[in-house]
Write a protein that holds these residues in place. Structure first.
Motif, PDB file in Angstrom:
ATOM      1  N   ARG A 130      12.376  46.010  60.975  1.00 11.01           N
ATOM      2  CA  ARG A 130      11.853  46.379  62.281  1.00 11.01           C
ATOM      3  C   ARG A 130      11.124  45.271  62.832  1.00 11.01           C
ATOM      4  NH1 ARG A 130       8.454  51.116  59.707  1.00 11.01           N
ATOM      5  NH2 ARG A 130       9.046  50.283  57.769  1.00 11.01           N
ATOM      6  N   PRO A 131      11.746  44.723  63.967  1.00 10.39           N
ATOM      7  CA  PRO A 131      11.171  43.394  64.358  1.00 10.39           C
ATOM      8  C   PRO A 131      10.139  43.386  65.188  1.00 10.39           C
ATOM      9  CG  PRO A 131      13.373  43.920  65.240  1.00 10.39           C
ATOM     10  CD  PRO A 131      13.190  44.972  64.459  1.00 10.39           C
ATOM     11  N   GLU A 132       9.766  44.826  65.687  1.00  7.42           N
ATOM     12  CA  GLU A 132       8.422  44.965  66.328  1.00  7.42           C
ATOM     13  C   GLU A 132       7.198  45.002  65.352  1.00  7.42           C
ATOM     14  OE1 GLU A 132       9.813  49.128  65.499  1.00  7.42           O
ATOM     15  OE2 GLU A 132      10.822  47.080  65.623  1.00  7.42           O
ATOM     16  N   PHE A 133       7.405  44.673  64.178  1.00  2.00           N
ATOM     17  CA  PHE A 133       6.304  44.732  63.242  1.00  2.00           C
ATOM     18  C   PHE A 133       6.234  43.199  62.460  1.00  2.00           C
ATOM     19  CE2 PHE A 133       6.936  49.388  63.654  1.00  2.00           C
ATOM     20  CZ  PHE A 133       5.731  49.809  64.070  1.00  2.00           C
ATOM     21  N   LEU A 134       7.072  42.449  62.958  1.00  3.38           N
ATOM     22  CA  LEU A 134       7.130  41.192  62.286  1.00  3.38           C
ATOM     23  C   LEU A 134       5.773  40.553  62.327  1.00  3.38           C
ATOM     24  CD1 LEU A 134      10.771  40.095  62.633  1.00  3.38           C
ATOM     25  CD2 LEU A 134       9.582  40.792  60.598  1.00  3.38           C
ATOM     26  N   MET A 135       5.364  40.053  63.539  1.00  4.93           N
ATOM     27  CA  MET A 135       4.118  39.352  63.714  1.00  4.93           C
ATOM     28  C   MET A 135       3.291  39.802  64.722  1.00  4.93           C
ATOM     29  SD  MET A 135       6.010  35.585  63.764  1.00  4.93           S
ATOM     30  CE  MET A 135       4.440  34.659  64.203  1.00  4.93           C
ATOM     31  N   TYR A 136       1.919  39.375  64.760  1.00  2.00           N
ATOM     32  CA  TYR A 136       0.977  39.633  66.054  1.00  2.00           C
ATOM     33  C   TYR A 136       0.588  41.101  65.849  1.00  2.00           C
ATOM     34  CZ  TYR A 136       3.303  35.250  67.467  1.00  2.00           C
ATOM     35  OH  TYR A 136       3.973  34.037  67.580  1.00  2.00           O
ATOM     36  N   VAL A 137       0.771  41.543  64.876  1.00  2.00           N
ATOM     37  CA  VAL A 137       0.270  43.108  64.661  1.00  2.00           C
ATOM     38  C   VAL A 137      -0.543  43.419  63.403  1.00  2.00           C
ATOM     39  CG1 VAL A 137       2.266  44.022  65.882  1.00  2.00           C
ATOM     40  CG2 VAL A 137       2.347  43.743  63.347  1.00  2.00           C
ATOM     41  N   GLY A 194      -2.031  46.017  60.352  1.00  2.00           N
ATOM     42  CA  GLY A 194      -1.641  47.251  59.528  1.00  2.00           C
ATOM     43  C   GLY A 194      -0.608  47.205  58.623  1.00  2.00           C
ATOM     44  N   ALA A 195      -0.324  48.697  58.089  1.00  2.00           N
ATOM     45  CA  ALA A 195       0.607  48.516  56.994  1.00  2.00           C
ATOM     46  C   ALA A 195       2.266  48.872  57.578  1.00  2.00           C
ATOM     47  CB  ALA A 195       0.257  49.853  56.098  1.00  2.00           C
ATOM     48  N   GLU A 196       2.107  49.352  58.789  1.00  5.25           N
ATOM     49  CA  GLU A 196       3.622  49.819  59.194  1.00  5.25           C
ATOM     50  C   GLU A 196       4.220  48.383  59.534  1.00  5.25           C
ATOM     51  OE1 GLU A 196       5.235  52.897  62.563  1.00  5.25           O
ATOM     52  OE2 GLU A 196       3.199  52.240  62.873  1.00  5.25           O
ATOM     53  N   GLY A 197       5.622  48.468  58.935  1.00 10.39           N
ATOM     54  CA  GLY A 197       6.426  47.264  58.989  1.00 10.39           C
ATOM     55  C   GLY A 197       5.819  46.325  58.215  1.00 10.39           C
ATOM     56  N   TYR A 198       5.232  46.554  57.131  1.00 16.01           N
ATOM     57  CA  TYR A 198       4.730  45.624  56.156  1.00 16.01           C
ATOM     58  C   TYR A 198       4.747  45.923  54.742  1.00 16.01           C
ATOM     59  CZ  TYR A 198       1.330  41.775  54.770  1.00 16.01           C
ATOM     60  OH  TYR A 198       0.639  40.733  54.292  1.00 16.01           O
ATOM     61  N   THR A 199       4.037  46.936  54.543  1.00 15.04           N
ATOM     62  CA  THR A 199       4.078  47.389  52.998  1.00 15.04           C
ATOM     63  C   THR A 199       4.556  48.842  52.674  1.00 15.04           C
ATOM     64  OG1 THR A 199       1.781  48.291  53.508  1.00 15.04           O
ATOM     65  CG2 THR A 199       1.884  46.291  52.351  1.00 15.04           C
ATOM     66  N   ASP A 200       5.222  49.310  54.024  1.00 15.40           N
ATOM     67  CA  ASP A 200       5.695  50.700  53.830  1.00 15.40           C
ATOM     68  C   ASP A 200       7.501  50.838  53.875  1.00 15.40           C
ATOM     69  OD1 ASP A 200       6.507  49.720  56.391  1.00 15.40           O
ATOM     70  OD2 ASP A 200       5.573  51.770  57.449  1.00 15.40           O
ATOM     71  N   TYR A 201       8.070  49.505  53.740  1.00 14.66           N
ATOM     72  CA  TYR A 201       9.324  49.558  53.511  1.00 14.66           C
ATOM     73  C   TYR A 201       9.685  50.088  51.955  1.00 14.66           C
ATOM     74  CZ  TYR A 201      10.547  46.571  57.467  1.00 14.66           C
ATOM     75  OH  TYR A 201      10.759  46.184  58.771  1.00 14.66           O
ATOM     76  N   PRO A 202      10.419  51.222  51.855  1.00 11.95           N
ATOM     77  CA  PRO A 202      10.809  51.535  50.441  1.00 11.95           C
ATOM     78  C   PRO A 202      11.472  50.709  49.480  1.00 11.95           C
ATOM     79  CG  PRO A 202      12.113  52.719  52.065  1.00 11.95           C
ATOM     80  CD  PRO A 202      11.288  51.745  52.838  1.00 11.95           C
ATOM     81  N   ALA A 203      11.316  51.123  48.262  1.00 15.87           N
ATOM     82  CA  ALA A 203      12.001  50.400  47.205  1.00 15.87           C
ATOM     83  C   ALA A 203      12.968  51.421  46.561  1.00 15.87           C
ATOM     84  CB  ALA A 203      11.052  49.859  46.082  1.00 15.87           C
ATOM     85  N   LEU A 204      13.770  51.040  45.876  1.00 13.57           N
ATOM     86  CA  LEU A 204      14.885  51.917  45.056  1.00 13.57           C
ATOM     87  C   LEU A 204      14.133  52.610  43.928  1.00 13.57           C
ATOM     88  CD1 LEU A 204      17.991  49.545  45.001  1.00 13.57           C
ATOM     89  CD2 LEU A 204      17.654  51.260  46.543  1.00 13.57           C
ATOM     90  N   ASP A 205      14.582  53.779  43.749  1.00  7.37           N
ATOM     91  CA  ASP A 205      14.190  54.634  42.578  1.00  7.37           C
ATOM     92  C   ASP A 205      15.058  54.327  41.355  1.00  7.37           C
ATOM     93  OD1 ASP A 205      16.275  56.170  42.941  1.00  7.37           O
ATOM     94  OD2 ASP A 205      14.988  57.943  43.574  1.00  7.37           O
ATOM     95  N   ALA A 206      14.754  54.884  40.429  1.00  2.05           N
ATOM     96  CA  ALA A 206      15.801  54.467  39.244  1.00  2.05           C
ATOM     97  C   ALA A 206      17.600  54.745  39.370  1.00  2.05           C
ATOM     98  CB  ALA A 206      15.310  55.228  38.009  1.00  2.05           C
ATOM     99  N   SER A 207      17.586  55.693  40.185  1.00  2.00           N
ATOM    100  CA  SER A 207      18.784  56.191  40.566  1.00  2.00           C
ATOM    101  C   SER A 207      19.610  55.200  41.623  1.00  2.00           C
ATOM    102  CB  SER A 207      18.903  57.798  40.871  1.00  2.00           C
ATOM    103  OG  SER A 207      18.217  57.661  42.324  1.00  2.00           O
ATOM    104  N   GLY A 208      18.543  54.568  42.222  1.00  2.00           N
ATOM    105  CA  GLY A 208      19.390  53.501  43.270  1.00  2.00           C
ATOM    106  C   GLY A 208      19.382  54.110  44.616  1.00  2.00           C
ATOM    107  N   ARG A 228      -1.084  46.049  67.784  1.00  2.00           N
ATOM    108  CA  ARG A 228      -0.683  45.567  69.064  1.00  2.00           C
ATOM    109  C   ARG A 228       0.762  45.111  68.557  1.00  2.00           C
ATOM    110  NH1 ARG A 228      -1.197  40.577  70.933  1.00  2.00           N
ATOM    111  NH2 ARG A 228      -2.919  39.959  69.347  1.00  2.00           N
ATOM    112  N   ARG A 229       1.803  45.013  69.521  1.00  2.00           N
ATOM    113  CA  ARG A 229       3.005  44.756  69.024  1.00  2.00           C
ATOM    114  C   ARG A 229       3.349  43.446  69.821  1.00  2.00           C
ATOM    115  NH1 ARG A 229       7.171  50.039  68.558  1.00  2.00           N
ATOM    116  NH2 ARG A 229       5.664  51.362  67.386  1.00  2.00           N
ATOM    117  N   PRO A 230       4.227  42.569  69.437  1.00  2.00           N
ATOM    118  CA  PRO A 230       4.538  41.570  70.445  1.00  2.00           C
ATOM    119  C   PRO A 230       5.375  41.822  71.408  1.00  2.00           C
ATOM    120  CG  PRO A 230       5.567  41.505  68.228  1.00  2.00           C
ATOM    121  CD  PRO A 230       4.822  42.597  68.126  1.00  2.00           C
ATOM    122  N   ALA A 231       5.318  40.981  72.454  1.00  2.00           N
ATOM    123  CA  ALA A 231       6.187  41.163  73.572  1.00  2.00           C
ATOM    124  C   ALA A 231       7.784  40.806  72.922  1.00  2.00           C
ATOM    125  CB  ALA A 231       6.097  40.400  74.799  1.00  2.00           C
ATOM    126  N   ALA A 232       7.771  39.768  71.932  1.00  2.00           N
ATOM    127  CA  ALA A 232       9.156  39.362  71.446  1.00  2.00           C
ATOM    128  C   ALA A 232       8.780  38.616  70.082  1.00  2.00           C
ATOM    129  CB  ALA A 232       9.767  38.491  72.320  1.00  2.00           C
TER     130      ALA A 232
END
Length: 390
Positions: A347-354, A356-370, A385-389
């Motif tokens: 989610r590129p809108e959360f890469l930089m200049y923002v 909080g956890a959104e787009g940072y620590t909220d990406y899910p991992a796989l569970d045991a079943s894949g 705040r989101r970056p312009a680009a």
């Protein structure tokens, strides 16, 4: 015998290997990428500890750039490694990564002219008084760059000492080593490039003069913590942040040769191209571990996180492969690539200049079943705040 000559055609990204005194469970490295999630004072907090611990299955994590002094700060919410509070904050991060079984280096970066008084409280320092050509993110929004002050001999010597002190602090904070950032248009790269280094003294002019600052920084850092704890990042020919090297084919063989005499444990080449004669020349000239970071399109990141590009670089002589955005969106990227599991989209809108956890620590991992599991709980506020680009 170098690691390159020891490699066989059977070498894969998932093989165990060594880096200095570290045993790495794979050849996949999490590349350093700025995320702007530190405190306003540059102190890493619990959210950063969560983020890096989630990605501890990487063969090695190279943590995002931390500044060795206040004047070297680039953007808001960039971490530092020059105050006691920053060292303590990084210690919480490394403790979390070690508890999760990971290994971690810290990148040391001085922004040089890529900085603003509204962010750092200081007029930027640079090899020459050449203004950065674009607006810069500051706490008050985008601002036009200011002309940097040309570094005096005293400025140069004190900055070299600051890098050495930062390396000692990084080891105190629990890092296995540090990466000296001589790439991507920041201070050390500015000394290398003709358009940003217009000096006529011993720190400019000739190839030997322009590589001198990087060599002296690496020398001081290696003396401070030992060369087996030191890596160096370079970006030959990369024109980001307004850089025009002018003589790429001449300067990098000279730089690599001078660095090799100091014995850092690795060299990290950004946007490495296995078909490039310069990549081949660097590989032949570098006697130690070579980390290669491939240039990837968005389609390649979405398709396989950079796995096939990494395999091509491994076959061309690289020892370790550094991937960035794949690790940002997939905390368990190594296992996903190993098993062919689907990847989370960046989610590129959360890469930089923002913040909080959104787009940072909220990406899910796989569970045991894949199957993608629910996102792990993360400390800290969401959004920002989101970056312009990006």
């Amino acid at each position: 015998m170098t690691q390159q000559t020891q490699q066989t055609q059977q070498t894969t990204l998932f093989d165990r290997t060594r880096l200095g005194g570290l045993e790495l469970p794979s050849r996949l490295v999490m590349a350093p990428l700025t995320r702007n999630r530190a405190g306003a004072d540059g102190v890493p907090g619990d959210l950063m500890a969560t983020y890096y611990a989630q990605r501890a299955s990487a063969g090695l994590i190279i943590a995002e750039a931390a500044t060795p002094n206040a004047v070297g700060r680039t953007y808001p919410h960039i971490p530092g490694i020059h105050t006691a509070a920053q060292v303590a904050g990084w210690r919480r991060v490394t403790d979390a990564v070690h508890a999760a079984g990971g290994r971690m280096y810290l990148q040391l970066q001085h922004g040089g002219r890529v900085g603003h008084p509204d962010t750092s409280g200081h007029v930027p320092l640079a090899p020459s008084a050449v203004r950065f050509p674009e607006p810069l993110h500051t706490p008050g929004g985008l601002r036009d760059a200011v002309a940097p002050r040309e570094m005096t001999e005293e400025d140069i010597r004190s900055t070299v000492a600051d890098f050495a002190n930062a390396a000692r602090s990084a080891v105190e904070a629990g890092f296995a080593g540090v990466e000296v950032h001589s790439a991507n248009g920041h201070l050390l790269h500015q000394f290398l490039a003709r358009n940003t280094n217009r000096r006529t003294d011993g720190w400019g002019g000739s190839v030997e003069g322009r590589i001198r600052f990087t060599v002296e920084v690496v020398r001081a850092v290696a003396e401070a913590v030992g060369p087996d704890r030191v890596g160096v990042r370079i970006s030959p020919g990369l024109g980001v942040n307004g850089i025009e090297e002018g003589d790429t084919a001449a300067i990098y063989p000279a730089l690599v040769g001078a660095l090799a005499q100091l014995g850092p444990v690795y060299l990290h080449q950004v946007y490495a191209d296995p078909a490039s004669p310069l990549f081949d020349a660097i590989r032949r000239a570098w006697p130690g571990t070579l980390i290669a970071n491939p240039a990837l399109t968005r389609e390649e990141v979405a398709a396989d996180g950079g796995m096939r590009a990494g395999e091509r670089l491994l076959a061309a002589g690289a020892d370790l492969i550094a991937l960035g955005r794949g690790f940002l969106a997939n905390p368990d990227l190594v296992e996903r690539l190993r098993t062919g599991a689907p990847l989370n989209a960046v989610r590129p809108e959360f890469l930089m200049y923002v913040q909080g956890a959104e787009g940072y620590t909220d990406y899910p991992a796989l569970d045991a079943s894949g199957i993608r599991a629910a996102a792990p709980a993360a400390a800290g506020p969401r959004g920002g705040r989101r970056p312009a680009a990006v």
